[in-house]
Every structure is written in C-alpha cells, then in structure tokens.
Motif scaffolding. Structure first.
Motif, short mmCIF file in Angstrom:
data_model
loop_
_atom_site.label_atom_id
_atom_site.label_comp_id
_atom_site.label_asym_id
_atom_site.label_seq_id
_atom_site.Cartn_x
_atom_site.Cartn_y
_atom_site.Cartn_z
N PRO A 312 0.82 -1.22 0.00
CA PRO A 312 0.00 0.00 0.00
C PRO A 312 0.85 1.27 0.00
O PRO A 312 2.09 1.21 -0.01
CB PRO A 312 -0.77 -0.13 1.32
CG PRO A 312 0.17 -0.88 2.22
CD PRO A 312 0.96 -1.81 1.33
N ASN A 313 0.14 2.42 -0.01
CA ASN A 313 0.76 3.75 0.19
C ASN A 313 1.82 4.11 -0.83
O ASN A 313 2.81 4.77 -0.51
CB ASN A 313 1.36 3.84 1.61
CG ASN A 313 0.35 3.52 2.69
OD1 ASN A 313 -0.82 3.91 2.58
ND2 ASN A 313 0.77 2.79 3.71
N GLY A 314 1.64 3.67 -2.07
CA GLY A 314 2.56 4.08 -3.13
C GLY A 314 3.79 3.20 -3.27
O GLY A 314 4.57 3.37 -4.22
N GLU A 315 3.99 2.28 -2.33
CA GLU A 315 5.16 1.39 -2.41
C GLU A 315 5.10 0.53 -3.68
O GLU A 315 6.13 0.24 -4.30
CB GLU A 315 5.24 0.50 -1.17
CG GLU A 315 6.51 -0.33 -1.13
CD GLU A 315 6.57 -1.29 0.04
OE1 GLU A 315 7.53 -2.09 0.07
OE2 GLU A 315 5.67 -1.25 0.90
N ALA A 316 3.87 0.14 -4.07
CA ALA A 316 3.71 -0.69 -5.26
C ALA A 316 4.21 0.05 -6.51
O ALA A 316 4.85 -0.55 -7.37
CB ALA A 316 2.24 -1.08 -5.43
N ASP A 317 3.94 1.34 -6.59
CA ASP A 317 4.30 2.11 -7.77
C ASP A 317 5.82 2.20 -7.96
O ASP A 317 6.33 2.02 -9.06
CB ASP A 317 3.70 3.52 -7.70
CG ASP A 317 2.19 3.49 -7.60
OD1 ASP A 317 1.54 3.29 -8.62
OD2 ASP A 317 1.66 3.65 -6.48
N VAL A 318 6.52 2.48 -6.89
CA VAL A 318 7.97 2.60 -7.01
C VAL A 318 8.59 1.23 -7.29
O VAL A 318 9.57 1.12 -8.05
CB VAL A 318 8.59 3.26 -5.75
CG1 VAL A 318 8.52 2.35 -4.53
CG2 VAL A 318 10.04 3.67 -6.02
#
Length: 573
Positions: A312-318
C-alpha cells in the motif's frame, strides 16, 4: 465526354485515397525506437526531473462522474505533469470534448488510453461493440479479425484516443476463470497467438498503440486480481511452453506494448506475495532480457487489490518502476508515488540511462501517435461516424464466421418447413431475434418464452403443450452484461432444457458462453446443437442462416467444454 470521364476518374482516385488514408498502414512503433528523434530529445531536455517522472503516470478519467471529478483530474494534469489518461465509462461525444479540454491543460500532449477489447462499446454508451474474443476464437478467417482491428482503431482515433489496452492474449485453460474467460481467444495457445496477432496488427497498422496482456499469462487462475493476488503454481517449463507462448509470438510480430499481470508466480520469483508487476526478474529479466521485448511495458491497474493488498501507500508504484515497467497505470496516489520514485532515483536505485530510456520511449509513443502536431478532435458527427453501416456489416460477417455446429447436419438442422414447429427461447422475457427470424421460414410455427425462474407448474404445462408439435427449435440466452461460465437459471429451467433435448427432432442453439454447456447435462442428446457464444442479434441471425441452409457453418469451438465437446470441434457441410 472525355472531360466527364476525366473528372469521374479523378473523383474515384480522390475517394480511394481518402479510404486508404483511414486504414493506411503505419510504420511499426518498435522499429522507430532505434532512430534518432529530434522532437523526443527536444521535449525531454525541456522537462524537469519532476515532469519527466510525471510522464510515467496514467490516471483514471470518466465523463459519468460529474464536474467535480472532471476538475480533480484537470488539477492532476496541471500539478503532476502526467503522461496520459485512461478513460472509462461515459459517452463518446462527452469523451471527445473532455479529451480536447484536458489536452489544452498539458505542457506535453497527453496519450489517451482505454480498455477496448471489443471496441469502444466495452466502456462507452452509444458505441459499437464488436464480438468478444472468445467468439473471435471460433472464427477461421483471421483477415476478418485484422479488419476488426482496423475498425476499432478508427473509432478510437475518431475520439482522440491513442492507446488500446488490448488484445487479451491469455490462454484461458481454466473454465472457472472469473476475470479472463470470454475475454480470451480460447484454450489453444496457437489459436490465441494467431488471433491476437491479427487483431493487434489491424489496430497497430491503423495507427493505434496496443498492449498484449496480461503477461506472463492470466488464463489459468480462479482468483480475480481486482480483488486478491492470484497464485500461479506452475513450473517454469510449463509457463515457458504454454502461458508465455502467445506473448513470445506477439513480440516477434512487433507488438508495441505488453501489460504485466498482478500474480504471484513462485517459479519465476520466489519472493512471497510479490505480484509479477513488481518483480524485476519477471519484468526485466524475462520479458525484456530473455524475450527481447523493446516496446512499452505497462503495469496492470495499480489500484487493484492484487497489488495494493501487500504493497500500500505508493510502495507498489515505485517497485513497479524499479521492476522495469515504463507506464504506471491508475496509481492509487500518483503524487505520493512520484515522490517515492524521485527518492529512488536520488538513491541511484536505477541508472540514469534506464530512467531516460523509459521516459523517451513514452515520448516516442506520443510522436508515433502524431502528438508532435496535435490537433483537437471534431465532436460533430461522432455518433454517426463510429456507428457507421460498415461496422454493422463487419459484426454480422464475424458472427457468420463464428457460429459453430457441434452436432447435426444440414437435414437435421433444417427439419421440415411444413410441419408443426415450436420455437422456444429460454432465459428471456420477450420474443427474440432468433424466434422472429426463424418463424419466417416455418409458417406453421408457434413461439414460446421461458424465463430464468419460470415456475415448475408453468414448465410442466408447457411440456404437455409441446407434445402436440412435430419439431422444436430451442434457443438458450444469457442476457447478462458479461457472459459467465454458468447460467443463472433455476434448476427447474435447466431440467426443462434436458427434457427438451431428450425429445426427437430438437435443435438447440446456445447464445451464451460456451462453457455454460457443461452445466446443462443432457443437452448433448439434442439432434442438433449450435453455439452462438453471446447474446447479440447478429449471432442469432447467423444461427438462423445455418439452420435454414442459407449459409454453411465454418466456426470451430475455441475451448474444451466437456468430454462431448472439445477444442476445435465444428461441423462443416
């Protein structure tokens, strides 16, 4: 006279040029990536690092969620300098107008994308829906599928859309697959590859950027990655030989993009609960290095639970960015994700060359799509243009080519046009196209309707009435928006189908997902069986053509249904 002939010839020549321009074959996108592109270099140099990171993100857009939602997207375009938008539900004219408005706000023209596996109608009202890929899997003339690709590209471009996240090149070898299923060309990897290539080449040759999905293959799962993370427990050898096969073929055929699935695949990356989208061994190691793919790699939607559940919280995107994805689709929080990516770049978790290549690849796609000389879309006549007669003609041609006879011959199907005939449609509450068209050929016929939950008393009464008829044509309809593997009929109605099939001189036509046949025991006893794959009027007309002998059947079953009906079956006479 000579002058008139000269003018006529000129007019014909101009007309032919205009037709050719609609479907003119465009240079392959992949081949352009090795060429020096001054527009791309110039734009890249003018962008700040923040703006370059923004080019990786493609966010959700709608025209059916009100002004506040549209304004919020406009703010993201201006503040985050995103690379593009993925449009969902709404209407074609509203979409065209909003696309024009959004393009005015962007420093670099936006690439506009949509999921349109069966055309604009997958997302938009008042738009054409071409056949589902499962239906296309039955078609033996791949030139028709190529032509469909060209037509879909025309429709997309008419609205100002440049990317179609299609075709689906998953091999659907799990009948209970809740997310792919009818979206696949079938369970034969060779057929899936050939059909997928024909479809994407039609679109790509006509100027649309396309994505084969969902790498390395989402066809053998019973979990929907929108809601959880599916596990693919197969060996590397199995994945190489089956799931990846259509993607290898697509890459060899020059597909412009590949979309990555959210799946846990221990044989390819043993990291626990790691979606394939976030795996560098899968995205870079296999797709880019081993398979040699040079085009655009896109993540599946990053808002799906299959990826957000554990990251969650943008970790997936990076993680997706570092894994090798170029295009990050539908981030939950693109602003926060962009900050995390900037942090990763500063920490040198990715080389400067790799980051630059990602951004320039996406800019090159904008150049290929003609955004270096962007022109707004003309909303006038859009509805007429995308619902043109040629589209309806092609849909009927595809239906005619797909209709499949699983049992019976011309005499069995035709029966006698003079005997007392019952035409029974099941799963509906009003007369069907099948009934109306077939009754024209059988003067002494009567129409019967059976709902999905008709009472046992009414069903028994109808069975008694049908004893007075010499022959019966039965049609089974799935009226739901999406054709699932099992019909939502009551057990009593399913028993009726079995009871009718056991009678002599019964021909059954199934206008539903072919997998539904497995849930109708006894249907195999019908004297004749046709599969129409979906509820559409065109398919019903095709079935009538075959039954009445005005057209020869050519379709082949694209999936194995049960022991009676297997992949490749289809009578020709």
């Amino acid at each position: 006279m000579k002058r008139k002939n000269y003018i006529a010839c000129c007019l014909l020549f101009i007309l032919s040029l205009s037709v050719q321009s609609i479907f003119a074959q465009k240079a392959n996108f992949i081949s352009t990536l090795t060429e020096q592109n001054h527009w791309v270099d110039s734009v890249y140099k003018k962008l700040s690092r923040k703006e370059r990171i923004g080019q990786l993100f493609y966010v959700r857009a709608h025209t059916n969620k009100g002004q506040h939602y549209e304004d919020s997207v406009a703010m993201v375009i201006q503040d985050e300098h995103i690379g593009g938008l993925v449009f969902f539900q709404g209407g074609p004219v509203r979409h065209a107008n909003l696309i024009n408005s959004y393009q005015k706000l962007s420093k670099v023209p936006l690439l506009i994308a949509m999921d349109g596996e069966w055309g604009l109608g997958m997302r938009l009202d008042s738009s054409v829906s071409y056949p589902y890929q499962m239906t296309l899997g039955a078609v033996q003339d791949n030139n028709l599928i190529y032509k469909m690709g060209q037509m879909v590209a025309y429709d997309f471009k008419r609205l100002g859309i440049h990317i179609n996240f299609a075709p689906d090149m998953d091999v659907n070898n799990n009948p209970n697959n809740p997310v792919i299923n009818y979206r696949s060309f079938g369970d034969n990897k060779y057929n899936v590859a050939q059909k997928g290539i024909a479809y994407f080449k039609g679109m790509q040759d006509a100027g649309l950027i396309v994505f084969a999905k969902h790498f390395p293959g989402h066809g053998d799962t019973n979990v929907d990655s929108h809601y959880d993370l599916p596990l693919l427990p197969f060996t590397r050898a199995r994945l190489d030989s089956l799931e990846e096969y259509p993607f290898r073929e697509a890459i060899a055929a020059g597909v412009s993009g590949v979309m990555i699935a959210h799946m846990s695949i221990p044989a390819l990356d043993s990291t626990k609960n790691l979606p394939s989208t976030l795996s560098r061994p899968i995205v870079t190691g296999i797709l880019k290095d081993s398979l040699g793919f040079k085009g655009i790699v896109a993540s599946d939607a990053m808002e799906m639970a299959g990826v957000t559940k554990y990251f969650p919280n943008g970790e997936a995107d990076v993680r997706a960015f570092l894994a090798g994805n170029d295009l990050i689709e539908l981030s939950v929080n693109s602003q926060n994700a962009a900050k995390l990516i900037l942090k990763a770049i500063r920490k040198k978790k990715i080389t400067k060359a790799e980051f630059e290549a990602k951004v320039k690849k996406l800019l090159a796609a904008k150049y290929w799509a003609g955004l270096d000389a962007y022109k707004p879309t003309t909303p006038k006549n859009i509805i007429q243009d995308i619902n043109r007669p040629a589209a309806a003609e092609l849909i009927q041609q595809l239906a005619d080519a797909a209709i499949t006879v699983l049992k019976g011959d011309s005499r069995t199907l035709r029966q006698s046009p003079f005997k007392k005939t019952a035409i029974v449609s099941i799963g509906v509450d009003r007369p069907t196209v099948f009934q109306m068209e077939l009754s024209k050929w059988y003067a002494n016929s009567m129409i019967f309707l059976v709902g999905k939950n008709t009472s046992l008393t009414d069903l028994n009464r109808m069975l008694q009435t049908l004893k007075g008829f010499d022959q019966i044509f039965v049609s089974i309809h799935d009226t739901r928006l999406r054709p699932a593997s099992k019909l939502d009929y009551s057990s009593d109605v399913k028993f009726l189908i079995s009871a009718l099939a056991a009678k002599p001189n019964v021909v059954t036509s199934v206008f539903a997902n072919p997998y539904t046949i497995a849930g109708l025991p006894g249907i195999e006893k019908s004297a004749g069986i046709l599969v129409g794959y979906q509820k559409d009027d065109a398919m019903q007309r095709s079935a009538v053509k075959v039954i009445t002998g005005s057209m020869k059947p050519a379709g082949k079953l694209p999936v194995s249904v049960n022991m009676y009906f297997t992949t490749g079956m289809g009578m020709s006479f």
